[in-house]
Design a protein around this motif. Structure first.
Motif, mmCIF file in Angstrom:
data_model
loop_
_atom_site.group_PDB
_atom_site.id
_atom_site.type_symbol
_atom_site.label_atom_id
_atom_site.label_comp_id
_atom_site.label_asym_id
_atom_site.label_seq_id
_atom_site.Cartn_x
_atom_site.Cartn_y
_atom_site.Cartn_z
ATOM 1 N N LEU A 76 -11.613 5.521 1.462
ATOM 2 C CA LEU A 76 -11.066 6.604 0.644
ATOM 3 C C LEU A 76 -10.612 6.141 -0.733
ATOM 4 N N LEU A 136 -2.591 12.362 2.272
ATOM 5 C CA LEU A 136 -3.121 11.051 2.640
ATOM 6 C C LEU A 136 -2.281 9.929 2.031
ATOM 7 N N ALA A 137 -1.881 10.128 0.777
ATOM 8 C CA ALA A 137 -1.072 9.113 0.114
ATOM 9 C C ALA A 137 0.263 8.940 0.823
ATOM 10 N N ALA A 166 -8.818 4.164 5.237
ATOM 11 C CA ALA A 166 -8.277 4.293 3.885
ATOM 12 C C ALA A 166 -9.054 3.479 2.863
ATOM 13 N N THR A 200 0.944 4.008 -3.049
ATOM 14 C CA THR A 200 0.477 5.387 -2.892
ATOM 15 C C THR A 200 1.596 6.387 -3.158
ATOM 16 N N MET A 238 0.144 6.981 4.070
ATOM 17 C CA MET A 238 0.192 5.532 3.918
ATOM 18 C C MET A 238 1.627 5.055 3.710
ATOM 19 N N LEU A 245 -7.981 8.675 -1.817
ATOM 20 C CA LEU A 245 -6.762 8.356 -1.082
ATOM 21 C C LEU A 245 -5.520 8.884 -1.783
ATOM 22 N N THR A 263 0.830 -1.212 0.000
ATOM 23 C CA THR A 263 0.000 0.000 0.000
ATOM 24 C C THR A 263 0.857 1.252 0.000
#
Length: 406
Positions: A293, A305-306, A290, A205, A309, A299, A201
């Motif tokens: 999102l 936000l990315a 997430a 991202t 992660m 996301l 993840t």
């Protein structure tokens, strides 16, 4: 430091560093197997090309971690004879077989299947090739099971009797079904899947936030990694809580040391428990939010936000390290709970010799860890461009990114 302290520091440091390799290996390989299976089952040529590149990209990261990590695993079992000969003399008849089976599986079966999978690209039938990566995953978890059988006996000895100062196996079935091993295996499996899912993840991202041209590859990776991380991080908490009634029944001293401030190791146990629970709950909460999102790409459309992660990648490692400290340190002063103390298990080795070996081993292991994470970071940042892993012939130019939509 005493000889016992040096021996314990050496084993704790080397085992702890090796564990960071293990949990990522076990966490990544099922995801790579799922990716390869999806690629093999895809009939559309464009989509299949993207999914094969996805498999090769993450497979490359997996192989790097496995290759460096297996070097750290080579010395682990030798330390029983080097520093803990008393353990081998007392319990070698019981957990010698599990350790031998783990060695055979990890260094022979798993390595063989992995080598065939690595060099099988473009040479083996699709079904056979996919089967090989699933066999790699199966043997990885079988290896973990045998280690936990041995460790479970140290936590909660079962299926044995003591004769002439040594333990002898009387019930192999009890050893294999030791609840201390089985619950730990469930906890380990979910923790590993959380670790692998969060890594996939976070890297995905990172690339999507940078507006990569490999959008399809990383969108597919993101969805798989995030769903696995969310589900595994939720259930790992539940399975972790299931272990406390067992600990209360089989290791009351561990809970007492955890709860009573005047007992030895209370501070370390309390901190490690808090680290495990806080970071674990943080991962579970963030991945749960997430998942929602993912709708309309929220996301990755908002870069903070990315990158959050991506910043989450170390958290599962930190949580698992805290859990490892709780499991191992909590049974002190016993090496085999209720049967053999740490001092009785120590080899007759001089403090000077242990100081030299401790310093050398820790330095080597730290260097290997640094090399591993440098390589992983470099190849993860580079992305799938110019992947040599799985290539059947040398690449003469940078491949054009596939544009098929998932």
């Amino acid at each position: 430091m005493s000889a016992a302290d040096l021996a314990r520091l050496q084993f704790a440091a080397t085992t702890g560093i090796h564990w960071l390799f293990v949990i990522l290996t076990m966490g990544l390989v099922p995801l790579v197997a799922i990716m390869h299976t999806r690629a093999a089952c895809t009939s559309d040529p464009a989509k299949r090309a993207v999914r094969e590149r996805m498999t090769r990209f993450w497979g490359q990261l997996y192989v790097i971690n496995y290759a460096v990590g297996i070097v750290t695993g080579l010395v682990m079992e030798f330390q029983f004879g080097l520093s803990w000969s008393g353990l081998s003399k007392f319990a070698g008849n019981v957990f010698g077989a599990p350790l031998a089976l783990e060695t055979l599986i990890a260094f022979f079966a798993e390595s063989t299947f992995l080598g065939m999978w690595i060099f099988g690209w473009g040479r083996l039938r699709s079904g056979v090739h996919v089967t090989l990566i699933w066999l790699v995953a199966l043997t990885a978890y079988a290896s973990g099971y045998w280690i936990l059988v041995a460790n479970g006996f140290m936590q909660h000895p079962v299926g044995y009797e003591v004769r002439d100062g040594a333990a002898y196996l009387t019930d192999f079935g009890a050893l294999l079904t030791n609840p201390s091993a089985l619950l730990a295996l469930g906890h380990l499996t979910l923790a590993a899947l959380t670790t692998g899912g969060v890594l996939v993840t976070g890297v995905s991202t990172f690339h999507l936030a940078r507006r990569t041209e490999e959008t399809d590859l990383f969108r597919g990776s993101l969805r798989l990694g995030l769903w696995v991380a969310m589900l595994a991080s939720f259930f790992v908490i539940i399975v972790g809580d299931l272990q406390f009634p067992l600990i209360e029944r089989t290791q009351p001293g561990k809970l007492a040391a955890l709860e009573e401030s005047h007992l030895p190791w209370h501070g370390l146990l309390r901190v490690s428990t808090d680290v495990m629970t806080i970071t674990g709950n943080t991962v579970s909460t963030i991945t749960f939010v997430a998942v929602f999102l993912l709708w309309k790409d929220l996301l990755v459309r908002w870069r903070p936000l990315a990158y959050l992660m991506t910043a989450l990648i170390p958290f599962p490692f930190i949580a698992s390290a805290g859990g490892w400290v709780l499991r191992e340190v909590g049974r002190q002063p016993w090496l085999i709970y209720g049967e053999l103390t740490v001092d009785d298990a120590l080899s007759h080795v001089s403090r000077g010799s242990l100081a030299v070996s401790c310093s050398a081993f820790i330095a080597i292991f730290v260097a290997l860890a640094a090399v591993n994470w440098t390589l992983l970071t470099r190849f993860a940042r580079r992305g799938p461009y110019g992947i040599q892993f799985g290539a059947t012939e040398p690449l003469t130019e940078e491949p054009r990114p596939a544009t098929a939509a998932f």
